[in-house]
Design an enzyme around this catalytic site. Structure first.
Site, PDB file in Angstrom:
ATOM      1  NE  ARG A  28      -2.640  16.345  33.719  1.00 27.11           N
ATOM      2  CZ  ARG A  28      -2.772  16.019  35.010  1.00 27.11           C
ATOM      3  NH1 ARG A  28      -3.746  16.530  35.733  1.00 27.11           N
ATOM      4  NH2 ARG A  28      -1.918  15.188  35.576  1.00 27.11           N
ATOM      5  CG  ASP A  29     -11.592  20.361  30.391  1.00 26.57           C
ATOM      6  OD1 ASP A  29     -12.734  19.882  30.480  1.00 26.57           O
ATOM      7  OD2 ASP A  29     -11.320  21.352  29.667  1.00 26.57           O
ATOM      8  CB  ILE A  30      -8.483  21.056  26.040  1.00 28.47           C
ATOM      9  CG1 ILE A  30      -7.386  21.476  25.079  1.00 28.47           C
ATOM     10  CG2 ILE A  30      -9.755  21.822  25.781  1.00 28.47           C
ATOM     11  CD1 ILE A  30      -7.695  21.149  23.628  1.00 28.47           C
ATOM     12  CB  VAL A  95     -18.080  17.223  24.448  1.00 28.29           C
ATOM     13  CG1 VAL A  95     -17.601  15.994  23.680  1.00 28.29           C
ATOM     14  CG2 VAL A  95     -17.118  18.393  24.229  1.00 28.29           C
ATOM     15  CG  HIS A  99     -17.632  14.706  29.460  1.00 31.04           C
ATOM     16  ND1 HIS A  99     -18.457  14.826  28.365  1.00 31.04           N
ATOM     17  CD2 HIS A  99     -17.555  15.954  29.983  1.00 31.04           C
ATOM     18  CE1 HIS A  99     -18.855  16.077  28.240  1.00 31.04           C
ATOM     19  NE2 HIS A  99     -18.321  16.789  29.218  1.00 31.04           N
ATOM     20  CG  HIS A 101     -16.437  18.382  33.929  1.00 29.68           C
ATOM     21  ND1 HIS A 101     -15.679  19.184  33.109  1.00 29.68           N
ATOM     22  CD2 HIS A 101     -17.600  18.160  33.267  1.00 29.68           C
ATOM     23  CE1 HIS A 101     -16.358  19.451  31.998  1.00 29.68           C
ATOM     24  NE2 HIS A 101     -17.531  18.843  32.072  1.00 29.68           N
TER      25      HIS A 101
HETATM   26  P1  5GP Z   1     -19.108  19.817  28.925  1.00 35.87           P
HETATM   27  O1  5GP Z   1     -19.305  21.283  28.715  1.00 35.87           O
HETATM   28  O2  5GP Z   1     -19.644  19.030  27.747  1.00 35.87           O
HETATM   29  O3  5GP Z   1     -19.562  19.287  30.234  1.00 35.87           O
HETATM   30  O4  5GP Z   1     -17.537  19.608  28.957  1.00 35.87           O
HETATM   31  C1  5GP Z   1     -16.758  19.476  27.833  1.00 35.87           C
HETATM   32  C2  5GP Z   1     -15.333  19.694  28.278  1.00 35.87           C
HETATM   33  O5  5GP Z   1     -14.479  19.120  27.320  1.00 35.87           O
HETATM   34  C3  5GP Z   1     -14.949  21.173  28.392  1.00 35.87           C
HETATM   35  O6  5GP Z   1     -14.515  21.428  29.725  1.00 35.87           O
HETATM   36  C4  5GP Z   1     -13.833  21.340  27.380  1.00 35.87           C
HETATM   37  O7  5GP Z   1     -12.817  22.199  27.825  1.00 35.87           O
HETATM   38  C5  5GP Z   1     -13.335  19.925  27.170  1.00 35.87           C
HETATM   39  N1  5GP Z   1     -12.832  19.617  25.848  1.00 35.87           N
HETATM   40  C6  5GP Z   1     -13.410  19.916  24.657  1.00 35.87           C
HETATM   41  N2  5GP Z   1     -12.673  19.452  23.640  1.00 35.87           N
HETATM   42  C7  5GP Z   1     -11.593  18.842  24.195  1.00 35.87           C
HETATM   43  C8  5GP Z   1     -10.461  18.167  23.646  1.00 35.87           C
HETATM   44  O8  5GP Z   1     -10.280  18.040  22.430  1.00 35.87           O
HETATM   45  N3  5GP Z   1      -9.563  17.655  24.522  1.00 35.87           N
HETATM   46  C9  5GP Z   1      -9.713  17.785  25.873  1.00 35.87           C
HETATM   47  N4  5GP Z   1      -8.781  17.249  26.644  1.00 35.87           N
HETATM   48  N5  5GP Z   1     -10.767  18.425  26.426  1.00 35.87           N
HETATM   49  C10 5GP Z   1     -11.693  18.942  25.598  1.00 35.87           C
END
Ligand code: 5GP
Ligand code: ZN
Length: 113
Positions: A28-30, A95, A99, A101
């Site tokens: 799950r997203d944090i 990140v 990944h 979403h």
């Molecule tokens: P991006 O912006 O790279 O597409 O998405 C990165 C996602 O990773 C963000 O929605 C953020 O909330 C999530 N995220 C970042 N660090 C962590 C973590 O340590 N654990 C979890 N579960 N989600 C994370």
């Protein structure tokens, strides 16, 4: 390598892993942006969608299949969901480990950027 998602996939950072198989894990997203907000990611460190090539392209199909399974399990299959991959800085990627979403459980806006 100092990668948070590699640490989660490797068990170095304990997390609630909703699905795992030989190629991907789902967490799950944090910071959820919808009632259902999952992250589907490869176990292997692939930095971004830019790094998908002929050798690993089947991973993307596998991620889509897992997304469907998770959507079913989370109860959002029928009403619909969004699968989104941010790639690079201007794509909104924060990140540096590929990944997808999976967002659902509410009416999502039609805006994509
Ligand atoms: P991006 O912006 O790279 O597409 O998405 C990165 C996602 O990773 C963000 O929605 C953020 O909330 C999530 N995220 C970042 N660090 C962590 C973590 O340590 N654990 C979890 N579960 N989600 C994370
Ligand atoms: Zn990584």
């Amino acid at each position: 390598m100092d990668c948070i998602f590699c640490k989660i996939a490797g068990g170095e950072i304990p997390s609630d892993i909703l699905h795992q198989d030989d190629r991907v894990i789902v967490i799950r997203d944090i910071n959820p942006q919808a009632p259902v907000h999952l992250l589907i990611m490869p176990r292997e460190h692939i930095a971004s969608l830019r790094d998908i090539d002929d050798a690993n392209a089947s991973l993307m199909g596998h991620m889509a299949l897992v997304a469907n399974q998770m959507a079913e399990r989370e109860g959002v299959m029928e009403k619909g969901y969004r699968l989104a991959i941010n790639c690079g800085d201007e794509g909104g990627q924060t990140v540096g480990h590929l990944h997808a979403h999976l967002l659902g459980g509410r009416q999502l806006s039609g805006r994509l950027g």
